[in-house]
Design a protein around this motif. Structure first.
Motif, PDB file in Angstrom:
ATOM      1  N   ALA A 191      30.089  29.958  38.772  1.00 41.56           N
ATOM      2  CA  ALA A 191      30.432  31.387  38.765  1.00 41.56           C
ATOM      3  C   ALA A 191      31.900  31.522  38.379  1.00 41.56           C
ATOM      4  O   ALA A 191      32.751  30.776  38.867  1.00 41.56           O
ATOM      5  CB  ALA A 191      30.184  31.995  40.135  1.00 41.56           C
ATOM      6  N   TYR A 192      32.170  32.469  37.507  1.00 42.08           N
ATOM      7  CA  TYR A 192      33.521  32.615  36.960  1.00 42.08           C
ATOM      8  C   TYR A 192      34.148  33.922  37.430  1.00 42.08           C
ATOM      9  O   TYR A 192      33.479  34.949  37.558  1.00 42.08           O
ATOM     10  CB  TYR A 192      33.464  32.602  35.435  1.00 42.08           C
ATOM     11  CG  TYR A 192      34.791  32.893  34.762  1.00 42.08           C
ATOM     12  CD1 TYR A 192      35.761  31.908  34.636  1.00 42.08           C
ATOM     13  CD2 TYR A 192      35.066  34.170  34.270  1.00 42.08           C
ATOM     14  CE1 TYR A 192      36.978  32.179  34.016  1.00 42.08           C
ATOM     15  CE2 TYR A 192      36.281  34.452  33.652  1.00 42.08           C
ATOM     16  CZ  TYR A 192      37.233  33.451  33.530  1.00 42.08           C
ATOM     17  OH  TYR A 192      38.435  33.723  32.927  1.00 42.08           O
ATOM     18  N   ALA A 193      35.461  33.866  37.682  1.00 43.89           N
ATOM     19  CA  ALA A 193      36.204  35.080  38.020  1.00 43.89           C
ATOM     20  C   ALA A 193      37.650  34.892  37.613  1.00 43.89           C
ATOM     21  O   ALA A 193      38.137  33.755  37.478  1.00 43.89           O
ATOM     22  CB  ALA A 193      36.112  35.382  39.514  1.00 43.89           C
ATOM     23  N   VAL A 194      38.333  35.994  37.411  1.00 47.79           N
ATOM     24  CA  VAL A 194      39.751  35.949  37.072  1.00 47.79           C
ATOM     25  C   VAL A 194      40.482  36.968  37.932  1.00 47.79           C
ATOM     26  O   VAL A 194      40.037  38.100  38.104  1.00 47.79           O
ATOM     27  CB  VAL A 194      39.975  36.231  35.568  1.00 47.79           C
ATOM     28  CG1 VAL A 194      39.402  37.579  35.162  1.00 47.79           C
ATOM     29  CG2 VAL A 194      41.457  36.162  35.219  1.00 47.79           C
ATOM     30  N   THR A 195      41.595  36.543  38.504  1.00 47.10           N
ATOM     31  CA  THR A 195      42.438  37.439  39.293  1.00 47.10           C
ATOM     32  C   THR A 195      43.884  37.164  38.916  1.00 47.10           C
ATOM     33  O   THR A 195      44.360  36.026  39.034  1.00 47.10           O
ATOM     34  CB  THR A 195      42.224  37.247  40.803  1.00 47.10           C
ATOM     35  OG1 THR A 195      43.202  38.004  41.516  1.00 47.10           O
ATOM     36  CG2 THR A 195      42.326  35.805  41.228  1.00 47.10           C
ATOM     37  N   GLY A 196      44.576  38.176  38.436  1.00 47.61           N
ATOM     38  CA  GLY A 196      45.919  37.956  37.923  1.00 47.61           C
ATOM     39  C   GLY A 196      45.862  36.992  36.758  1.00 47.61           C
ATOM     40  O   GLY A 196      45.089  37.177  35.814  1.00 47.61           O
ATOM     41  N   ASP A 197      46.642  35.912  36.824  1.00 48.15           N
ATOM     42  CA  ASP A 197      46.596  34.891  35.768  1.00 48.15           C
ATOM     43  C   ASP A 197      45.859  33.638  36.231  1.00 48.15           C
ATOM     44  O   ASP A 197      45.999  32.559  35.646  1.00 48.15           O
ATOM     45  CB  ASP A 197      48.010  34.532  35.313  1.00 48.15           C
ATOM     46  CG  ASP A 197      48.901  34.061  36.461  1.00 48.15           C
ATOM     47  OD1 ASP A 197      48.376  33.894  37.585  1.00 48.15           O
ATOM     48  OD2 ASP A 197      50.110  33.876  36.242  1.00 48.15           O
ATOM     49  N   ILE A 198      45.061  33.777  37.293  1.00 46.99           N
ATOM     50  CA  ILE A 198      44.310  32.652  37.850  1.00 46.99           C
ATOM     51  C   ILE A 198      42.842  32.779  37.457  1.00 46.99           C
ATOM     52  O   ILE A 198      42.216  33.820  37.677  1.00 46.99           O
ATOM     53  CB  ILE A 198      44.429  32.616  39.388  1.00 46.99           C
ATOM     54  CG1 ILE A 198      45.894  32.466  39.811  1.00 46.99           C
ATOM     55  CG2 ILE A 198      43.584  31.487  39.967  1.00 46.99           C
ATOM     56  CD1 ILE A 198      46.109  32.571  41.305  1.00 46.99           C
TER      57      ILE A 198
ATOM     58  N   ALA B 161      54.972  39.041  47.551  1.00 45.71           N
ATOM     59  CA  ALA B 161      54.306  38.989  46.244  1.00 45.71           C
ATOM     60  C   ALA B 161      53.471  37.722  46.111  1.00 45.71           C
ATOM     61  O   ALA B 161      52.334  37.751  45.611  1.00 45.71           O
ATOM     62  CB  ALA B 161      55.341  39.070  45.129  1.00 45.71           C
ATOM     63  N   ASP B 162      54.026  36.581  46.559  1.00 44.82           N
ATOM     64  CA  ASP B 162      53.288  35.320  46.478  1.00 44.82           C
ATOM     65  C   ASP B 162      52.029  35.370  47.340  1.00 44.82           C
ATOM     66  O   ASP B 162      50.951  34.901  46.927  1.00 44.82           O
ATOM     67  CB  ASP B 162      54.176  34.161  46.939  1.00 44.82           C
ATOM     68  CG  ASP B 162      55.294  33.855  45.948  1.00 44.82           C
ATOM     69  OD1 ASP B 162      55.253  34.413  44.827  1.00 44.82           O
ATOM     70  OD2 ASP B 162      56.203  33.082  46.303  1.00 44.82           O
ATOM     71  N   THR B 163      52.156  35.924  48.528  1.00 40.33           N
ATOM     72  CA  THR B 163      51.005  36.000  49.431  1.00 40.33           C
ATOM     73  C   THR B 163      49.939  36.935  48.871  1.00 40.33           C
ATOM     74  O   THR B 163      48.738  36.706  49.068  1.00 40.33           O
ATOM     75  CB  THR B 163      51.451  36.477  50.827  1.00 40.33           C
ATOM     76  OG1 THR B 163      52.488  35.620  51.305  1.00 40.33           O
ATOM     77  CG2 THR B 163      50.291  36.443  51.806  1.00 40.33           C
ATOM     78  N   LEU B 164      50.363  37.962  48.157  1.00 37.51           N
ATOM     79  CA  LEU B 164      49.396  38.864  47.529  1.00 37.51           C
ATOM     80  C   LEU B 164      48.567  38.111  46.493  1.00 37.51           C
ATOM     81  O   LEU B 164      47.353  38.326  46.375  1.00 37.51           O
ATOM     82  CB  LEU B 164      50.121  40.041  46.877  1.00 37.51           C
ATOM     83  CG  LEU B 164      49.229  41.114  46.243  1.00 37.51           C
ATOM     84  CD1 LEU B 164      48.311  41.739  47.293  1.00 37.51           C
ATOM     85  CD2 LEU B 164      50.080  42.189  45.575  1.00 37.51           C
ATOM     86  N   VAL B 165      49.210  37.200  45.754  1.00 39.49           N
ATOM     87  CA  VAL B 165      48.474  36.366  44.794  1.00 39.49           C
ATOM     88  C   VAL B 165      47.430  35.527  45.530  1.00 39.49           C
ATOM     89  O   VAL B 165      46.266  35.424  45.109  1.00 39.49           O
ATOM     90  CB  VAL B 165      49.453  35.445  44.024  1.00 39.49           C
ATOM     91  CG1 VAL B 165      48.683  34.430  43.174  1.00 39.49           C
ATOM     92  CG2 VAL B 165      50.384  36.276  43.152  1.00 39.49           C
ATOM     93  N   LEU B 166      47.842  34.925  46.647  1.00 33.97           N
ATOM     94  CA  LEU B 166      46.934  34.110  47.454  1.00 33.97           C
ATOM     95  C   LEU B 166      45.756  34.939  47.957  1.00 33.97           C
ATOM     96  O   LEU B 166      44.589  34.535  47.843  1.00 33.97           O
ATOM     97  CB  LEU B 166      47.708  33.517  48.635  1.00 33.97           C
ATOM     98  CG  LEU B 166      46.894  32.798  49.712  1.00 33.97           C
ATOM     99  CD1 LEU B 166      46.296  31.513  49.156  1.00 33.97           C
ATOM    100  CD2 LEU B 166      47.762  32.512  50.939  1.00 33.97           C
ATOM    101  N   PHE B 167      46.053  36.113  48.506  1.00 33.16           N
ATOM    102  CA  PHE B 167      44.997  36.935  49.098  1.00 33.16           C
ATOM    103  C   PHE B 167      44.042  37.487  48.047  1.00 33.16           C
ATOM    104  O   PHE B 167      42.841  37.610  48.296  1.00 33.16           O
ATOM    105  CB  PHE B 167      45.615  38.077  49.900  1.00 33.16           C
ATOM    106  CG  PHE B 167      46.259  37.622  51.190  1.00 33.16           C
ATOM    107  CD1 PHE B 167      46.072  36.330  51.657  1.00 33.16           C
ATOM    108  CD2 PHE B 167      47.043  38.483  51.933  1.00 33.16           C
ATOM    109  CE1 PHE B 167      46.659  35.899  52.834  1.00 33.16           C
ATOM    110  CE2 PHE B 167      47.635  38.061  53.114  1.00 33.16           C
ATOM    111  CZ  PHE B 167      47.444  36.764  53.559  1.00 33.16           C
ATOM    112  N   GLU B 168      44.553  37.827  46.877  1.00 33.89           N
ATOM    113  CA  GLU B 168      43.671  38.330  45.822  1.00 33.89           C
ATOM    114  C   GLU B 168      42.704  37.239  45.383  1.00 33.89           C
ATOM    115  O   GLU B 168      41.532  37.511  45.096  1.00 33.89           O
ATOM    116  CB  GLU B 168      44.493  38.831  44.634  1.00 33.89           C
ATOM    117  CG  GLU B 168      45.210  40.150  44.883  1.00 33.89           C
ATOM    118  CD  GLU B 168      44.255  41.269  45.243  1.00 33.89           C
ATOM    119  OE1 GLU B 168      43.137  41.315  44.676  1.00 33.89           O
ATOM    120  OE2 GLU B 168      44.601  42.097  46.109  1.00 33.89           O
ATOM    121  N   ALA B 169      43.182  36.005  45.346  1.00 34.44           N
ATOM    122  CA  ALA B 169      42.298  34.892  45.000  1.00 34.44           C
ATOM    123  C   ALA B 169      41.227  34.706  46.072  1.00 34.44           C
ATOM    124  O   ALA B 169      40.042  34.506  45.771  1.00 34.44           O
ATOM    125  CB  ALA B 169      43.112  33.614  44.829  1.00 34.44           C
TER     126      ALA B 169
END
Length: 697
Positions: free
Chosen positions: A613-620, A543-551
């Motif tokens: 440039a702005y982006a949001v992924t999850g809560d990041i 799950a943590d790595t998924l957060v990293l990869f989505e970013a």
């Protein structure tokens, strides 16, 4: 003539006779429920010698069954009276003229009817009663039905059980004699003078000795090819009634029969009949029925129609493995597959990716000399002490091995392939190999993790692409040191040495490399153990790595949209809760390296600079500094607007799901809660995107 016994118009005529004006002969009127009262006149002619359904009707009513008016050469017999000797078409025309002359013809009108035609000669097929050999299938079926009820064999997919039951419970006598030149000749012997059947025997010399060779002749018919094929499961194993032999004892019954659903009756049921009758056992424990390969527009391939694709031509252009992979995936068990050369081409390109992935790994870690089982033991015993991204890839590999293995065991090859291709492309190739590049100078176990994962992948891919994986396995493990050349050669060398049989490259690709070696008899992947890994998945790291990869993916998308060069580093600030920040910090080397970021700056406030440039992924929330001008500002607004619309569409779909009372009532509470969390996160992302968009107006 036949009428329905409940037809009020005609039931009073049952038992009476009418005159057939063609030959001026009386024929009886019978009552039978096979007549459709609402079709035509409600009166049908019955010709037992020339129609299978009429033959059964004739048996029920004791009619003469051998009253043939057409012979086997297509000419009218003596029973046809004045039309004897005429061919069928001529006789038909003359009969119409005769009826006209007698005043018996009411009218002539076009009529559409189902008429059988020969697929080879194109001529009309006329049914004629004849003497044949039959097998009383209903008696043989009793043993099969008993075994079926006991679960001695299973049918996959289960939906074909209904088809199987419809056949096995309603079997009719099986005509097994054929008037062909090729096949197993029926061992029946007749008296030359009387044509009387003398005996059925496999010992021809004994027959001649008893009756005299000059006094007997053998039946010229051969057995139905499905009869001969039905004997295959045990006859190829040196089986005899007296002595089954060792091959039979070792390999019978077979574990799996794989065949098309269209011959469930013709072949599978016949093998079951013969298997149970002669051996007392089912010939196979599992019957896997695959679908048919159709044309791209969903039509059945036919040589006569001319829409057949020659597989050798496809292999010549794309490779055996690309064709095999295309035919193995893309549908669920038992369903048909619409074949497209575009799919073969796409799979050929993907094979190149696998080939080049292995080439890169081999160039970086050299040959893997450790045995697979030793590498696996090292992973299982020490993996929790590895670097986070190494633990992640092993955890994901464990999931992939389990999913592919389960898919294979359930014959769900397409779903198993989807899991395998996602892991190979999206996780192993796109991320882990890149992570290894960044950490190979500091990791203690990276090489072994990379080697074990690669060997496992080759094992998992082997059922789909055996030629490529066998060759690659030999390269990586140096399976035959005498024949191996420690160099990667061009595709021209490969073509000259290996030929097209196991070609694994696309001739149109610009940079393709293959291994130049001869086939290895030792250290064969085909004979090696299946991939396995006995660890408990670390779902937190996943799950943590998924957060990293989505970013990382989000940043890569922005870079591509903004036209940033692949190697150019950019500045970036992050606004995120502590939990997500900790994940990024723990993997800072990988995050900065894969996202091509100069420095990760932590901010507690939103940045409204138009050059960001702005982006949001999850809560990041990500703020990426990219040189912009007025045109780029409009481009940024357009990009944000697209993301806003995507989030709104996603929220509408989530609302429909969560407002569905049946879903909320029937779905597990955990699933409902997950969907609610997804909606809340999407709503928060939408709010942040709209705020950023409004700041640019």
């Amino acid at each position: 003539m036949a009428v329905h016994p409940k037809d009020k118009r005609f039931k009073k005529l049952i038992g009476r006779k009418v005159i057939l004006p063609i030959v001026n002969k009386e024929i009886e009127i019978i009552g039978d429920e096979m007549v459709d009262m609402n079709f035509g006149t409600g009166v049908v002619k019955i010709t037992p010698a020339h129609d299978p359904a009429d033959f059964e009707t004739g048996k029920r009513h004791g009619l003469r069954l051998d009253y043939k008016v057409i012979d086997k050469n297509g000419f009218m017999t003596e029973e046809a009276g004045i039309f004897a000797g005429q061919d069928v078409l001529t006789a038909r025309e003359n009969i119409v003229e005769l009826l006209k002359s007698k005043g018996n013809l009411v009218k002539v009108e076009p009529y559409t009817h189902k008429v059988g035609y020969c697929s080879r000669g194109g001529c009309r097929v006329e049914s004629i009663v004849s003497t044949q050999w039959f097998v009383k299938s209903s008696e043989l079926a009793k043993k099969v039905i008993t075994g079926y009820k006991k679960g001695e064999f299973e049918i996959v997919p289960e939906r074909f059980e209904k088809t199987f039951e419809d056949w096995i419970y309603n079997l009719r006598d099986w005509c097994v004699s054929r008037q062909l030149w090729w096949g197993h000749q029926i061992p029946a012997y007749y008296d030359v003078k009387t044509q009387e059947l003398l005996t059925v025997s496999l010992d021809e010399e004994a027959v001649f000795a008893k009756y005299g060779k000059e006094n007997v002749y053998r039946d010229a018919d051969v057995l139905d090819t499905w009869f001969s094929s039905a004997l295959w499961p045990f006859s190829v194993l040196d089986w005899t009634p007296e002595n089954p032999w060792e091959l039979f004892k070792k390999f019978y019954p077979a574990q799996v029969l794989e065949t098309g659903y269209d011959i469930l009756f013709f072949w599978v049921i016949r093998m079951l009949l013969m298997g149970y009758e002669y051996t007392g056992q089912t010939p196979f424990k599992t019957i896997y029925l695959h679908g048919l390969i159709l044309t791209e527009d969903g039509k059945k391939m036919s040589k006569s129609v001319g829409n057949v694709i020659d597989p050798l031509d496809v292999i010549e252009q794309y490779s055996t493995d690309a064709l095999r992979l295309t035919c193995s995936i893309g549908n669920t068990p038992g369903n048909n597959l619409s074949f497209s050369l575009r799919d073969v081409e796409n799979n050929s390109v993907f094979l190149n990716k696998i080939w080049n992935v292995v080439r890169f790994v081999h160039a970086n870690i050299g040959e893997v000399t450790d045995d697979y089982s030793l590498l696996r033991a090292k992973m299982e015993n020490n993996w929790t002490s590895f670097l986070p991204h190494e633990q992640w890839i092993l955890s994901r590999l464990k999931s992939t091995i389990d999913n592919v293995t389960n898919g294979m065991e359930r014959f769900n090859f397409s779903d198993a392939w989807q899991d395998l291709v996602a892991f190979t492309r999206d996780e192993f190739a796109d991320f882990f190999i890149e992570e290894y590049k960044l950490t190979k100078t500091t990791t203690e176990n990276g090489r072994d993790v990379l080697a074990f994962t690669l060997l496992s992948l080759l094992k998992l891919w082997h059922p789909y692409i055996p030629f490529a994986t066998e060759e690659l396995y030999g390269i990586v493990t140096n399976g035959n040191k005498e024949d191996s050349k420690k160099e990667w050669s061009s595709n021209e060398d490969w073509e000259a040495k290996r030929g097209v049989q196991d070609k694994v490259y696309d001739e149109r690709a610009s940079e393709i490399w293959v291994w130049n070696s001869s086939f290895r008899d030792s250290s064969s992947l085909m004979d090696s153990e299946w991939a396995s890994l006995s660890i408990v998945r670390n779902k937190k790291i996943e799950a943590d790595t998924l957060v990293l990869f989505e970013a990382i993916r989000t940043i890569r998308n922005i870079r591509a949209t903004k036209g940033v060069k692949p190697g150019e580093l950019v500045d970036m600030a992050i606004l995120a809760p502590k939990k997500s920040l900790d994940i990024l910090k723990e993997n800072e080397i990988i995050f900065l390296g894969l996202a091509k970021i100069k420095e990760m700056i932590i901010t507690k406030n939103k940045l409204d600079d138009p050059s960001i440039a702005y982006a949001v992924t999850g809560d990041i929330e990500l703020f990426i500094t990219i040189p912009v001008n007025e045109a780029n500002t409009e481009e940024e607004k357009k990009r944000l607007k697209e993301q806003i619309e995507n989030r709104k569409e996603y929220l509408r779909a989530q609302d429909l799901k969560l407002l569905n009372a049946d879903f909320v009532r029937n779905a597990p509470e955990k699933i409902v809660r997950i969907e609610q969390d997804k909606r809340a996160q999407a709503a928060d992302q939408l709010k942040k995107l709209e705020e950023k968009f409004n700041s640019l107006i």
